[in-house]
Each structure stands twice: as C-alpha cells, then as structure tokens.
Design a protein around this motif. Structure first.
Motif, short mmCIF file in Angstrom:
data_model
loop_
_atom_site.label_atom_id
_atom_site.label_comp_id
_atom_site.label_asym_id
_atom_site.label_seq_id
_atom_site.Cartn_x
_atom_site.Cartn_y
_atom_site.Cartn_z
N ASN A 399 0.10 15.14 -37.99
CA ASN A 399 0.41 13.73 -37.89
C ASN A 399 -0.50 12.99 -38.88
O ASN A 399 -1.65 12.70 -38.58
CB ASN A 399 0.15 13.30 -36.44
CG ASN A 399 0.69 11.92 -36.17
OD1 ASN A 399 0.90 11.15 -37.10
ND2 ASN A 399 0.89 11.64 -34.90
N SER A 402 -2.60 9.87 -38.04
CA SER A 402 -3.55 9.89 -36.91
C SER A 402 -4.89 10.47 -37.32
O SER A 402 -5.02 11.08 -38.38
CB SER A 402 -3.00 10.76 -35.79
OG SER A 402 -1.82 10.22 -35.30
N ASN A 403 -5.84 10.30 -36.44
CA ASN A 403 -7.16 10.88 -36.67
C ASN A 403 -7.39 12.04 -35.72
O ASN A 403 -7.12 11.95 -34.53
CB ASN A 403 -8.25 9.83 -36.45
CG ASN A 403 -8.25 8.80 -37.57
OD1 ASN A 403 -7.86 9.09 -38.70
ND2 ASN A 403 -8.66 7.59 -37.25
N TYR A 404 -7.92 13.12 -36.28
CA TYR A 404 -8.30 14.29 -35.51
C TYR A 404 -9.83 14.25 -35.35
O TYR A 404 -10.51 13.47 -36.03
CB TYR A 404 -7.87 15.57 -36.25
CG TYR A 404 -6.36 15.75 -36.33
CD1 TYR A 404 -5.57 14.87 -37.07
CD2 TYR A 404 -5.73 16.80 -35.68
CE1 TYR A 404 -4.18 15.04 -37.15
CE2 TYR A 404 -4.35 16.98 -35.74
CZ TYR A 404 -3.58 16.09 -36.49
OH TYR A 404 -2.22 16.26 -36.55
N GLN A 460 -9.27 12.38 -40.83
CA GLN A 460 -7.97 11.71 -40.95
C GLN A 460 -6.87 12.74 -41.17
O GLN A 460 -7.06 13.71 -41.92
CB GLN A 460 -8.02 10.70 -42.10
CG GLN A 460 -8.87 9.49 -41.75
CD GLN A 460 -9.15 8.63 -42.97
OE1 GLN A 460 -10.01 8.94 -43.78
NE2 GLN A 460 -8.39 7.56 -43.10
N PRO A 495 -4.74 14.45 -32.41
CA PRO A 495 -4.77 13.00 -32.61
C PRO A 495 -5.27 12.24 -31.38
O PRO A 495 -5.02 12.65 -30.25
CB PRO A 495 -3.30 12.66 -32.88
CG PRO A 495 -2.73 13.91 -33.43
CD PRO A 495 -3.45 15.02 -32.76
N HIS A 496 -5.95 11.15 -31.65
CA HIS A 496 -6.43 10.27 -30.57
C HIS A 496 -5.26 9.83 -29.71
O HIS A 496 -4.17 9.62 -30.22
CB HIS A 496 -7.07 8.99 -31.17
CG HIS A 496 -8.34 9.26 -31.88
ND1 HIS A 496 -9.22 8.27 -32.18
CD2 HIS A 496 -8.86 10.40 -32.38
CE1 HIS A 496 -10.27 8.80 -32.81
NE2 HIS A 496 -10.04 10.08 -32.95
N GLN A 497 -5.52 9.71 -28.45
CA GLN A 497 -4.44 9.26 -27.56
C GLN A 497 -4.85 7.98 -26.86
O GLN A 497 -6.01 7.69 -26.73
CB GLN A 497 -4.14 10.34 -26.53
CG GLN A 497 -3.49 11.55 -27.17
CD GLN A 497 -3.73 12.80 -26.36
OE1 GLN A 497 -4.63 12.85 -25.54
NE2 GLN A 497 -2.93 13.82 -26.62
#
Ligand SMILES: *[C@@H]1O[C@H](CO)[C@@H](O)[C@H](O)[C@H]1NC(C)=O
Ligand SMILES: *[C@@H]1O[C@H](CO)[C@@H](O)[C@H](O)[C@H]1NC(C)=O
Ligand SMILES: *[C@@H]1O[C@H](CO)[C@@H](O)[C@H](O)[C@H]1NC(C)=O
Ligand SMILES: *[C@@H]1O[C@H](CO)[C@@H](O)[C@H](O)[C@H]1NC(C)=O
Ligand SMILES: *[C@@H]1O[C@H](CO)[C@@H](O)[C@H](O)[C@H]1NC(C)=O
Ligand SMILES: *[C@@H]1O[C@H](CO)[C@@H](O)[C@H](O)[C@H]1NC(C)=O
Length: 497
Positions: A399, A402-404, A460, A495-497
């Motif tokens: 994704n 999104s950020n990991y 990222q 990814p942040h949720q």
C-alpha cells in the motif's frame, strides 16, 4: 556471635575493597550503634582523603575453593596463583589457565564476568570450603530495592579470590547511562542494604557441597520473606510500618494481538483482558518515568514478520561454541552458561568469513540463522570492520500511500552506530540511524543483554515493492572486537490502522 561479628567486618571490607571505582574504602572512624547478644550494628565513617592508600589493611585466611552462583554454575575454582601463572587474553580479566594447581582446569579461561547474574537472579551466592568441617559462606541480597537499574541489571557476584561481592551500583553491562552524576554542591543520600551474610556447616557436605547450597537457598527465601528488616536503627532506613502497600491486578488489553513473555500468539484478535502473568511491576515516583516507560509498544499495524522474542535478551538466537583452544568448563548442566564463554564474538568471522549474515523471512530460523550479536569482523591481525546484515522478505502487495513500521529492539549496544537502509544499501543517507550508542560492554562481558534500546522506525509504503524487499542493518563502527549490538526483537508492521 563474636565469630560472626568478625566475619561481618571482614566481609564488609571485602565488599567495599572491590567496589567500583576500584580504590577501596576504609572507615577512619567507627561507632558501635548497638551491641548485645542478638545484634551488632556498626557505623563506619570516612571523610574523603585523596592521599590514602588503596589496600584494605587485612590479613585474610583463604580456604574456600568451591563456588556457587546458581543451581547450574557451581564448581571448584582456580586460585589467584593460577591466574598469575596464566596468560592474559583480550583484556586483563580474562586469563587462560596454562599451569593451574588443579590440572583439570588447564586450558579453561577464568574471567570474573562468567559469574555475573541479573539482579533478579542474584539473591544468594557464595563459597564452600570443603576442608574439615565443610563451611558455607553466603551473600544473601534479600531485596533489590537499593540496587540501581531494575531486575534486569547485571552485575558481578563471586569470583577467584575467593571473593564475594554485593554490588549496589555500577556501570557494568550498562555503561555511562547508569553512572550516578552529581551537580556541583548537590546533596545526595541513599540507604544501601542491609544485606545478609549467612554461614552454615554440615559434615556431609564434604562429599556433597549441594547440601550447604540448598540450605543457603532455603535461608534466602526466609530472608526475602522477612524484608524489610526491622532491626536496622539508622533513621534513614524505612521500616515496614513507614511503607505503604499497593495491591491490584495487571491485565493486557491489545486489540490486535497479545503476547506473553515467552509465547507469541500471532493473528489473535482479542477483546478480552489477558493476565500479565510474567510481568515485573515496579513503583516509581510521580513525574519523569524511568526507562521502563520506553517499553510502550503501541502497536501501529498488524505483524507482517518478526524475528526473536521480545524479552530484552538475545538468548533465543544462535550462540556459537567458543574457539576450540578454550576448554569449556563442564557444569552439571551447561544450558545456563552457553553464552558465558570467552571469545564467542570471534566466531562470527569464522561463520561469515567474507559475506555477512542474510536472513530470509519464511525460510530462516532465528535459533540457527541469527547470530546472537552483530559484531565486527577481524581483518588481518589487528583491524576490524563493521558488518552489514540483510533481512529479505516478500510482500504480496504494497500500500504505497501508507506507512509501515519497523520495531527494532536492541538487547545491548556497545560503541555502535546502526544504520537502517530499505531496499537500497548504496545510498549515502541511511533511512534511519541510531547514532553512536551504548557502552554496556555486554559482548566482552558475556552478558546476553545490556541496556535496552527501542526504535520505532516509520517506513513509507513507496519505499517498498511488491515481491522481494531487503532491509539492511549496517553496523558501521569497526574499531574493536567488542563493538556492536545484540538484537532483542525485530517486528515489521503493516500499514497504520
Ligand atoms: C535477645 O533475644 C531473645 C530471644 O528473642 C530475647 O529474649 C532477649 O530479650 C533479647 N535480648 C536483647 C538484649 O534484646
Ligand atoms: C590523609 O591520608 C594521609 C595518608 O594516609 C594521612 O597522612 C593524613 O593524615 C590523612 N588526612 C586526614 C585528614 O585524615
Ligand atoms: C538444565 O537447566 C535448564 C535451565 O535452567 C532446566 O530447564 C533443565 O531442567 C536443567 N536440566 C537438568 C538435567 O537439570
Ligand atoms: C528452529 O531451530 C531450532 C533449533 O535447531 C529448532 O528447535 C526449531 O524447531 C526450529 N524451528 C522451526 C520452525 O523449524
Ligand atoms: C599476523 O600475525 C602472525 C603471527 O603473529 C604473523 O606471522 C603475520 O605476519 C601477521 N599478519 C599480518 C597481516 O600482519
Ligand atoms: C507517513 O509518514 C510521513 C513521514 O513521517 C508523513 O508525512 C505522512 O503523513 C504519513 N502518511 C500517512 C498516510 O500516515
């Protein structure tokens, strides 16, 4: 009682003589606070005098030859003379026994740091004299409340001499971060102890020293149960009727996943509270919280992969055998001393002579494929170089908006500078750098952990690719064999949720 009194005084001087910094303390005045048939309390005082000698004025008759640190680590010990005849290795504390009085010990390395313990495991240790009558001499630390650094702080216990220590504050396995620093004119006061010295004797112990050890453990449990002691008269000592009590229960509520100290149950969605059955609970003053607060892992996203067990040690990783020229001491059970061996750091270069460690998520096994410390590699006779490890993993999809998160927990660092690169080792600027960290000396001192460091590194999505990805862990500092890091646990989160 008179006999005991003398032992106490001798021991006290023993302790302080070996205390850090290694220059000894000698009381220049002393006062008997109380002395009757049940109790003696002495007060030793000294004003600082720069020109005083280093040596405690003691004649000591040394007869103890069998040392006990734990159920496992107990043994006949070499002597000071054996050490003096031996060969000093990479630092002065490590000596190869080339010509010991007891020929069975020839080829072993003697190093006082083999006998270190976490403070939580260092409540009793000591020596047994197997002469007639067999006598045990035990240091019992009934509480850790007066020692710095929490239950995982490591320190020396006993070693050749025979020496018995109880170390209240030191930078061992931690470095300068735990050195107590004072402002100009800052007033400071601390009550240390009391510690309990126990002597026991049993004729049958000549054949079986464990009799005295088991009795000492029983006594330790008794002393732990009677803490805090009521007898100390110093007004600075807080007695039980001056202390409060906190009662309660601790539960963990983690909406994604829960884990206990030993078992990681992944992909478990829990709405229930889970008993924190292996947790340590401590009380601190209001305001600035201690290092424990840094262990505030709020999980950012679901776990994609993980390496190790989040327990602040590197014990679950691959620990090599020491170089073959050093004989491993055979205890009854060698599991506890796997990492307490001289020269393990050198084995990295033997296993990875040219290419550094590569860990493939999915096929590698951290018990076998993750070396317990990212150390330097020796090149030539005197030079060392930093090392660069790779973690390779596959992503079915990314994704990119999104950020990991890479949760990077270190169990120890010594003069290290760890850089993280994501999919591009060559670019000059690392994605993340710890900067120059650590002074725990845990690699040279055979600790399996030092001070704990936790980094939550955002990555990222656009830096990742569908398919094969590589995270590079580059420890660039390479001045000595003892530099590097020990990993505790690494987790890559979605990814942040
Ligand atoms: C010493 O302990 C005994 C037994 O507890 C007690 O009877 C005695 O009064 C104590 N002596 C002193 C001076 O406190
Ligand atoms: C300090 O130590 C020196 C050497 O032992 C001694 O001569 C001197 O009297 C001491 N000073 C005090 C104030 O105790
Ligand atoms: C050896 O030590 C380990 C760890 O303390 C323990 O689990 C195991 O039961 C011990 N084995 C024996 C044979 O005592
Ligand atoms: C990983 O290696 C250890 C040690 O050899 C072994 O006990 C364990 O079963 C292995 N784990 C897996 C998942 O293969
Ligand atoms: C390394 O040391 C050995 C033995 O001391 C010596 O023979 C050799 O020439 C040295 N090698 C280098 C590259 O300095
Ligand atoms: C991801 O992280 C970057 C850099 O920290 C930040 O600017 C951005 O807003 C974050 N994006 C999302 C979707 O959270």
């Amino acid at each position: 009682m008179q006999k005991m009194w003398r032992y106490m005084v001798a021991l006290l001087l023993f302790i302080v003589a070996d205390c850090h910094p290694h220059n000894g303390f000698i009381g220049t005045s002393f006062e008997v606070i109380i002395h009757n048939e049940n109790q003696t309390e002495l007060s030793f005082k000294r004003k600082w005098n720069a020109s005083q000698s280093n040596q405690p004025p003691l004649n000591i008759d040394k007869r103890f030859n069998y040392m006990v640190v734990s159920d496992e680590r107990q043994r006949l010990m070499p002597t000071d003379v054996d050490r003096n005849k031996g060969q000093v290795l990479g630092y002065k504390e490590a000596v190869l026994l080339t010509n010991p009085t007891n020929p069975d010990l020839k080829g072993e390395v003697d190093d006082k740091y083999f006998y270190s313990n976490d403070d939580k495991d260092g409540k009793v240790y000591g020596w047994i004299s197997t002469t007639n009558p067999p006598l045990g001499f035990w240091m019992i630390n009934p509480s850790n409340e007066y020692r710095i650094g929490g239950p995982l702080k490591q320190d020396l216990t006993t070693h050749v001499g025979p020496t018995v220590l109880t170390v209240f504050c030191s930078t061992h396995y931690a470095g300068e971060d735990l050195a107590i620093k004072f402002q100009q004119e800052e007033a400071w006061k601390k009550v240390i102890g009391p510690v309990f010295v126990y002597l026991n004797s049993n004729a049958a112990a000549k054949a079986n020293p464990s009799i005295l050890w088991n009795d000492a453990k029983k006594r330790m449990n008794q002393e732990v149960a009677s803490w805090p002691y009521e007898f100390a008269l110093s007004k600075d000592y807080i007695k039980s009727n001056q202390r409060g009590t906190v009662r309660g229960q601790l539960f963990v509520n983690d909406r994604q996943v829960f884990f206990t100290y030993e078992i990681i149950l992944n992909m478990f969605i829990s709405k229930q509270n889970v008993a924190a059955s292996n947790a340590y609970i401590g009380l601190g003053p209001p305001g600035e919280a201690g290092s424990w607060q840094r262990e505030n892992k709020v999980r950012n996203g679901a776990t994609i992969w993980e390496i190790g067990i989040p327990d602040r040690t590197a014990a679950e990783f691959f620990i090599p055998n020491p170089p073959s020229q050093f004989k491993v001491h055979k205890y009854k059970n060698n599991s506890e001393s796997k990492f307490r061996q001289y020269g393990l750091w050198e084995q990295y270069g033997v296993l990875y002579p040219k290419n550094d460690l590569v860990y493939n998520v999915g096929t590698s096994n951290y018990s076998k494929d993750w070396f317990y410390a990212q150390v330097t590699r020796k090149i030539g006779n005197k030079t060392y170089e930093g090392t660069s490890w790779k973690v390779i993993f596959n992503l079915a999809n990314v994704n990119i908006g999104s950020n990991y998160t890479l949760q990077l927990a270190l169990a120890a660092a010594h003069e290290a500078d760890l850089h993280v690169h994501v999919n591009d080792e060559k670019i000059q600027e690392p994605h993340f750098s710890t900067g120059h960290i650590g002074g725990s000396n845990a690699i040279a001192r055979h600790g399996i952990h030092g001070l704990y460091w936790l980094y939550s590194i955002g990555i990222q999505g656009k830096l990742l690719v569908k398919g094969t990805n590589t995270i590079f862990l580059v420890q660039s500092s390479g001045l000595s064999p003892f530099e590097g890091v020990m990993y505790d646990y690494i987790r890559f989160e979605g990814p942040h949720q």
